[in-house]
Design a protein around this motif. Sequence first.
Motif, mmCIF file in Angstrom:
data_model
loop_
_atom_site.group_PDB
_atom_site.id
_atom_site.type_symbol
_atom_site.label_atom_id
_atom_site.label_comp_id
_atom_site.label_asym_id
_atom_site.label_seq_id
_atom_site.Cartn_x
_atom_site.Cartn_y
_atom_site.Cartn_z
ATOM 1 N N LEU A 35 0.866 -1.169 0.000
ATOM 2 C CA LEU A 35 0.000 0.000 0.000
ATOM 3 C C LEU A 35 0.905 1.223 0.000
ATOM 4 O O LEU A 35 1.867 1.286 0.770
ATOM 5 C CB LEU A 35 -0.891 0.006 1.253
ATOM 6 N N LEU A 36 0.605 2.170 -0.867
ATOM 7 C CA LEU A 36 1.344 3.432 -0.925
ATOM 8 C C LEU A 36 0.438 4.508 -0.324
ATOM 9 O O LEU A 36 -0.272 5.194 -1.045
ATOM 10 C CB LEU A 36 1.714 3.757 -2.366
ATOM 11 N N PRO A 37 0.439 4.660 1.013
ATOM 12 C CA PRO A 37 -0.538 5.533 1.675
ATOM 13 C C PRO A 37 -0.346 7.017 1.419
ATOM 14 O O PRO A 37 -1.281 7.789 1.561
ATOM 15 C CB PRO A 37 -0.344 5.212 3.159
ATOM 16 N N GLN A 38 0.864 7.403 1.061
ATOM 17 C CA GLN A 38 1.147 8.788 0.703
ATOM 18 C C GLN A 38 2.456 8.805 -0.069
ATOM 19 O O GLN A 38 3.223 7.844 -0.009
ATOM 20 C CB GLN A 38 1.194 9.680 1.933
ATOM 21 N N PRO A 39 2.708 9.863 -0.803
ATOM 22 C CA PRO A 39 3.920 9.910 -1.616
ATOM 23 C C PRO A 39 5.180 9.642 -0.782
ATOM 24 O O PRO A 39 5.345 10.187 0.310
ATOM 25 C CB PRO A 39 3.911 11.332 -2.175
ATOM 26 N N GLY A 40 6.012 8.764 -1.288
ATOM 27 C CA GLY A 40 7.282 8.455 -0.636
ATOM 28 C C GLY A 40 7.209 7.412 0.460
ATOM 29 O O GLY A 40 8.220 7.083 1.058
ATOM 30 N N HIS A 41 6.036 6.894 0.747
ATOM 31 C CA HIS A 41 5.874 5.897 1.804
ATOM 32 C C HIS A 41 5.326 4.598 1.227
ATOM 33 O O HIS A 41 4.420 4.619 0.402
ATOM 34 C CB HIS A 41 4.925 6.404 2.892
ATOM 35 N N VAL A 42 5.884 3.483 1.695
ATOM 36 C CA VAL A 42 5.429 2.158 1.278
ATOM 37 C C VAL A 42 5.089 1.362 2.527
ATOM 38 O O VAL A 42 5.891 1.285 3.456
ATOM 39 C CB VAL A 42 6.518 1.418 0.467
ATOM 40 N N ALA A 43 3.902 0.803 2.557
ATOM 41 C CA ALA A 43 3.493 -0.101 3.629
ATOM 42 C C ALA A 43 3.427 -1.498 3.012
ATOM 43 O O ALA A 43 2.634 -1.739 2.103
ATOM 44 C CB ALA A 43 2.140 0.306 4.189
ATOM 45 N N ARG A 44 4.263 -2.403 3.505
ATOM 46 C CA ARG A 44 4.332 -3.750 2.942
ATOM 47 C C ARG A 44 3.902 -4.757 4.001
ATOM 48 O O ARG A 44 4.438 -4.774 5.098
ATOM 49 C CB ARG A 44 5.751 -4.056 2.490
ATOM 50 N N GLY A 45 2.919 -5.575 3.655
ATOM 51 C CA GLY A 45 2.427 -6.601 4.572
ATOM 52 C C GLY A 45 1.298 -6.093 5.459
ATOM 53 O O GLY A 45 1.087 -4.888 5.606
#
Length: 144
Positions: A35-45
């Motif tokens: 999930l890319l919740p906001q620019p520059g951030h990645v949430a994995r799992g």
Amino acid sequence: MSARTPEELCSQFTQRFSTGDLDALVALYEPQAVLLPQPGHVARGHAAIRESLAAFLAMRGTFRMSPPSVIHADGIALLYADWTLDAKAPDGSPVRLTGQTTDVARRQPDGRWLYAIDSPFGAGGPRSLIRRNAGRGKMYRPSR
């Protein structure tokens, strides 16, 4: 209830977001989804996705998503749809987030469809992350 089509996946996301059911929302994602919740951030799992979605749910807003456009391939689908979240910032000022999500969904061996990639602001980043404050636009991002 499981999504039997990619289109159902979007409608279930909207329904679960609207009821604030975080567990049910996370269940719409593959265990190692991104999930890319906001620019520059990645949430994995699931754990990271749960944390990111909790920040959006904490805004207690009204979420709307248009019916998605879907491109189907063999067991994979590309979805895109416009969405809006109207909420309040911690200081009570109104917030409107908008975007065009670009998502990849995958059919699971049991026939369910789950998100593999969820990019709510699409490839181009956010169209709007603006909080209205005394008539002046300010950037607003939900806290994580």
